[in-house]
Enzyme design. Structure first.
Site, PDB file in Angstrom:
ATOM      1  N   HIS A  44      -1.771   1.463   7.370  1.00  0.00           N
ATOM      2  CA  HIS A  44      -2.217   1.541   5.986  1.00  0.00           C
ATOM      3  C   HIS A  44      -1.894   2.916   5.409  1.00  0.00           C
ATOM      4  CE1 HIS A  44      -4.516   0.619   2.459  1.00  0.00           C
ATOM      5  NE2 HIS A  44      -5.458   1.494   2.714  1.00  0.00           N
ATOM      6  N   CYS A  74       0.802  -1.219   0.000  1.00  0.00           N
ATOM      7  CA  CYS A  74       0.000   0.000   0.000  1.00  0.00           C
ATOM      8  C   CYS A  74       0.839   1.275   0.000  1.00  0.00           C
ATOM      9  CB  CYS A  74      -0.984   0.006   1.165  1.00  0.00           C
ATOM     10  SG  CYS A  74      -0.239  -0.117   2.800  1.00  0.00           S
TER      11      CYS A  74
END
Length: 312
Positions: free
Chosen positions: A165, A89
């Protein structure tokens, strides 16, 4: 080289040299310490920001985002890729900014070819294409911190783990978009020109952080900007130029350290120290061991006291 993607740090030096290895020119990342529009504006030409936050492992995408609105049409008009693999990510977020700034930024031949190849794909297939890019994966993995103890590509997160994230925010076609590969589409936060970006993105970030308890401070924000050395040369700011060059030197050194496993070195060093202590006699050796154990216990006790103070 492993076929998986390893974890990389949310670090301006890592991201800057990662995109350089991918062929991007005259772009860097800079860490933001405060959520103030003026801090963003002082960086000059801003292409977007990368936000790192703790992700609830039990959370699932919903039909309606908690802030903003899904723009399903934009998913086909801009570069938006679904995240299809763990640990990718960070690189996916920075590409979400840069591949949507092609024209403003020289993204290089490799990324330009990748963007053209995947342009007509839907987001899920675009994500698979990104995940299976040997070039992007190998460059990404070259910035992972070396660890002799675990293979991060083989371990899936559980709900007891702290999972982090990366997502991207950038202005595209007069709109402020949140680009998160775990969501079904880009999230629009309304009208936003490039000059308006600092004033528009900061309130969105503040609202997102406000969802967490006040004790949660583990956030990181990186701005994707035009190389600050170029700006310093253009305005004749020698002091700023020297500061940026020193920063680059430090980043190179830190990135070099990330690629090395020092366990073997430490083991050999310990052997030499133990051999030297044994040569001084058994009494000297035993005294050294006892002193070392006492220092270790003292440090552990200090950490327990500090943890108790923090919890209070």
């Amino acid at each position: 080289m492993s076929g998986g993607w390893n974890t990389i740090e949310s670090d301006a030096g890592v991201f800057t040299y990662l995109i350089e290895k991918l062929g991007v020119k005259d772009v860097q990342f800079d860490e933001l310490i405060t959520l103030e529009p003026d801090e963003l504006r002082r960086l000059g030409d801003i292409y977007g920001v990368i936000f790192l936050f703790k992700y609830p492992t039990g959370e699932r995408p919903s039909e309606t985002p908690r802030d903003g609105t899904f723009d399903y049409e934009a998913a086909n008009d801009i570069f938006f890729a679904a995240q299809t693999i763990q640990n990718a990510c960070g690189t996916q977020a920075l590409l979400s900014v840069l591949l949507n700034k092609d024209g403003e930024v020289d993204i290089g031949n490799e990324l330009r070819d990748f963007k053209a190849f995947s342009a007509e794909f839907p987001p899920d297939l675009r994500g698979e294409t990104l995940s299976n890019s040997d070039l992007i994966r190998e460059v990404h993995n070259s910035f992972a911190r070396s660890s002799p103890f675990i293979d991060e590509t083989q371990r899936a997160a559980t709900e007891d783990d702290d999972v982090y994230h990366f997502i991207a925010y950038t202005s595209i076609n007069g709109k402020l978009y949140e680009l998160d590969g775990l969501q079904p589409a880009p999230i629009s936060h309304g009208d936003c020109t490039v000059p308006d970006f600092p004033d528009k993105v900061i309130p969105v970030l503040q609202r997102r952080i406000a969802r967490y308890p006040p004790s949660e401070i583990r956030f990181n924000l990186l701005a994707c900007v035009r190389d600050l050395r170029i700006r310093a040369r253009e305005i004749g700011d020698q002091e700023a130029l020297e500061a940026e060059e020193r920063k680059r030197t430090e980043w190179l050194w830190e990135n070099a350290l990330r690629r090395h496993n020092f366990v073997g070195f430490v083991g050999e060093l310990l052997k030499v120290v133990v051999k030297d202590k044994l040569a001084q006699g058994e009494d000297a050796y035993n005294k050294w061991v006892e002193e070392s154990n006492a220092k270790t216990r003292k440090r552990a006790e200090a950490r327990r006291h500090q943890a108790g103070a923090d919890d209070g």
